[in-house]
Design an enzyme around this catalytic site. Structure first.
Site, PDB file in Angstrom:
ATOM      1  N   GLU A 178     -37.762 -49.532 -25.762  1.00  0.00           N
ATOM      2  CA  GLU A 178     -36.831 -49.635 -26.928  1.00  0.00           C
ATOM      3  C   GLU A 178     -36.696 -50.946 -27.467  1.00  0.00           C
ATOM      4  O   GLU A 178     -37.242 -51.958 -27.028  1.00  0.00           O
ATOM      5  CB  GLU A 178     -35.220 -49.021 -26.512  1.00  0.00           C
ATOM      6  CG  GLU A 178     -35.294 -47.863 -26.068  1.00  0.00           C
ATOM      7  CD  GLU A 178     -34.172 -47.093 -25.611  1.00  0.00           C
ATOM      8  OE1 GLU A 178     -33.121 -47.996 -25.468  1.00  0.00           O
ATOM      9  OE2 GLU A 178     -33.989 -45.777 -25.562  1.00  0.00           O
ATOM     10  N   GLU A 186     -44.556 -40.895 -24.128  1.00  0.00           N
ATOM     11  CA  GLU A 186     -45.783 -40.255 -24.272  1.00  0.00           C
ATOM     12  C   GLU A 186     -46.805 -41.150 -25.163  1.00  0.00           C
ATOM     13  O   GLU A 186     -47.988 -41.116 -24.910  1.00  0.00           O
ATOM     14  CB  GLU A 186     -45.512 -38.605 -24.927  1.00  0.00           C
ATOM     15  CG  GLU A 186     -44.662 -37.880 -24.448  1.00  0.00           C
ATOM     16  CD  GLU A 186     -43.270 -38.041 -24.562  1.00  0.00           C
ATOM     17  OE1 GLU A 186     -42.653 -39.075 -24.822  1.00  0.00           O
ATOM     18  OE2 GLU A 186     -42.417 -37.009 -24.557  1.00  0.00           O
ATOM     19  N   CYS A 203     -40.050 -35.434 -27.960  1.00  0.00           N
ATOM     20  CA  CYS A 203     -39.536 -35.056 -29.478  1.00  0.00           C
ATOM     21  C   CYS A 203     -40.771 -34.632 -30.306  1.00  0.00           C
ATOM     22  O   CYS A 203     -41.990 -34.418 -30.069  1.00  0.00           O
ATOM     23  CB  CYS A 203     -39.278 -36.554 -29.901  1.00  0.00           C
ATOM     24  SG  CYS A 203     -40.624 -37.693 -30.122  1.00  0.00           S
TER      25      CYS A 203
END
Ligand code: THU
Length: 129
Positions: free
Chosen positions: A41, A52, A83
């Site tokens: 992040e 991923e 996602c």
């Protein structure tokens, strides 16, 4: 060490101070090599990257192109599915029948194929005339 254990292990290295949601991913390529990634992040939130994406980048940097197995691991009771963006990224390098395993810290909790995760995926064939 199997792919599930590797995804759980790399998850420990995730940098997720904003969401406090650590994710690990392990992918196997057609040569049998395994590549791992975790979410990273950033204070500028949209700059964060998914587990991923890190695993795929490691595979590509190693000269591999074809995914045969994927595990995504998180500390949840139910499966954590990739996602939308990661579904597209995985589909770029996977046949539609490649299995994506979802694991929590105890092990496997679910599995779906790439086609189940992203039916009708946009792909390079669609750009051919
Ligand atoms: N995340 C992943 O790493 N992979 C996914 O497929 C779902 C979400 C990360 C992104 C962010 O750092 C955190 O999980 C919360 O969304």
């Amino acid at each position: 060490m199997d792919l599930i254990k590797k995804a759980i292990k790399v998850r420990e290295n995730a940098y997720a101070p904003y969401s406090n949601f650590k994710v690990g991913a392990a992918i196997k390529s057609e040569t049998g090599d395994v590549f791992c990634g975790c979410n990273v992040e950033n204070a500028a939130y949209p700059q964060g990257t998914c587990a991923e994406a890190g695993a795929i980048a490691a595979m590509i940097a190693n000269g591999q192109r074809n995914i045969t197995e994927v595990v995504v691991a998180a500390d949840t009771e139910s499966p954590v599915t990739p996602c939308g963006g990661c579904r597209q990224k995985l589909a770029e390098f996977s046949h539609s029948d490649v299995v994506v395993v979802f694991a929590n810290l105890s092990g496997e909790v679910g599995r779906m194929t790439i086609n189940q995760l992203l039916p009708g995926a946009f792909n390079k064939e669609q750009m051919e005339k």
